[in-house]
Design a protein around this motif. Sequence first.
Motif, PDB file in Angstrom:
ATOM      1  N   ARG A 121       0.839  -1.198   0.000  1.00  0.00           N
ATOM      2  CA  ARG A 121       0.000   0.000   0.000  1.00  0.00           C
ATOM      3  C   ARG A 121       0.877   1.253   0.000  1.00  0.00           C
ATOM      4  N   ASN A 122       0.238   2.380  -0.275  1.00  0.00           N
ATOM      5  CA  ASN A 122       0.943   3.664  -0.210  1.00  0.00           C
ATOM      6  C   ASN A 122       0.275   4.538   0.844  1.00  0.00           C
ATOM      7  N   THR A 123       1.092   5.155   1.662  1.00  0.00           N
ATOM      8  CA  THR A 123       0.566   6.060   2.674  1.00  0.00           C
ATOM      9  C   THR A 123       1.467   7.281   2.748  1.00  0.00           C
TER      10      THR A 123
END
Length: 406
Positions: A121-123
């Motif tokens: 995921r990207n955060t």
Amino acid sequence: ICLQTEFCLLIISMFDGHYLRGKFVHNLISAMLGCLLLLFQALLHSSQMFHEAKHSFASHGVKFSSVEIDLPAMMAQKEKAVSTLTKGIEGLFKKNKVTYIKGYGKFVSPSEVSVETLEGRNTVVKGKNIIIATGSDVKSLPGITIDEKKIVSSTGALALSEIPRKLVVIGAGYIGLEMGSVWGRLGSEVTVVEFAPDIVPSMDGEIRKQFQRTLEKQKMKFMLKTKVLGVDSSGDSVKLTLEPASGGDQTTIEADVVLVSAGRIPFTAGLGLDKIGVKTDKVGRILVNDRFQTNASGVYAIGDVIPGPMLAHKAEEDGVACVEFIAGKHGHVDYDKVPGVVYTHPEIASVGKTEEQVKSLGIDYRVGKFPFLANSRAKAIDDAEGMVKILAEKETDKVLGVHIMA
């Protein structure tokens, strides 16, 4: 705060008004920076135990019918030690309400870090203050590709699946000699190839000469003033083409494993520093002021990514001082008093100036020396190689440097 190890990038959010104080900061930074060092020290201790059992115990009246190495068990003990430490770090995070994100981060603005997490995921993590502490990476050499199998870095040298019969170490600095020492004690035939005329050029000259003689007694071979032209790993063994540093006839040597240990470089590529305008020097080190501030507002840098010795305990002091500055306190690091250690046997420890440096500064000085051959405890345990050497100003006795081989 962004703290990167060779395993993962740690993103720690520091919220306004939350100051990580005293003992926790020291414990946290020490534990994080100590992981890779612990990997090595565990192997160092294990290899020394084997070496003593094989070569020293009999003279003390302790005899075995046979001694053998169980390398998988040795590696498992090393991994257990590191696992225990890293779990302790996570416990410190949880106890002190520190957000922990595993992934790879890069700047999108001076107050935002985009993270590709290990889960895919990207955060985006936002912070008023961000510290770059991404450490250092192995310095590569032209024409040599590290595959971590036959041509290894220090990381690969800590995870070999079998003991190489012949090990060639490129580079006679701290890490090369330490790694060579470990595998030499486990039975490898170790040859160190160094372009410079001396091993560990930053070491006091007198200590260095005695240190090299001791390593040679341990059957470590040195090829100084020698240049590596190429490394071929296409066959069953690795072939190195060498020539004298000043030019001359080429020679070839073979090894089962080659350790590339020609130094380290700051790990600053791929962090998006150009996007936020952070200035670096020609070797990629981040330029900071005496408060660890970069030229980008709210962005700081510590440890191996800034000028100075690439040492875990130096980075720890940088980290504590930097956080103190951010919190409006007073931080301080005295770079004249950063100790250094070579984790071989015997070990070398030093702090302050070498005799060569004192001479070059034109300081009137005195030298105090004591050999361990004259020390009763060292003689009693049959481990009397080495000496203590202290340099002091002639008139005031102010200590300028201390060097110990023991």
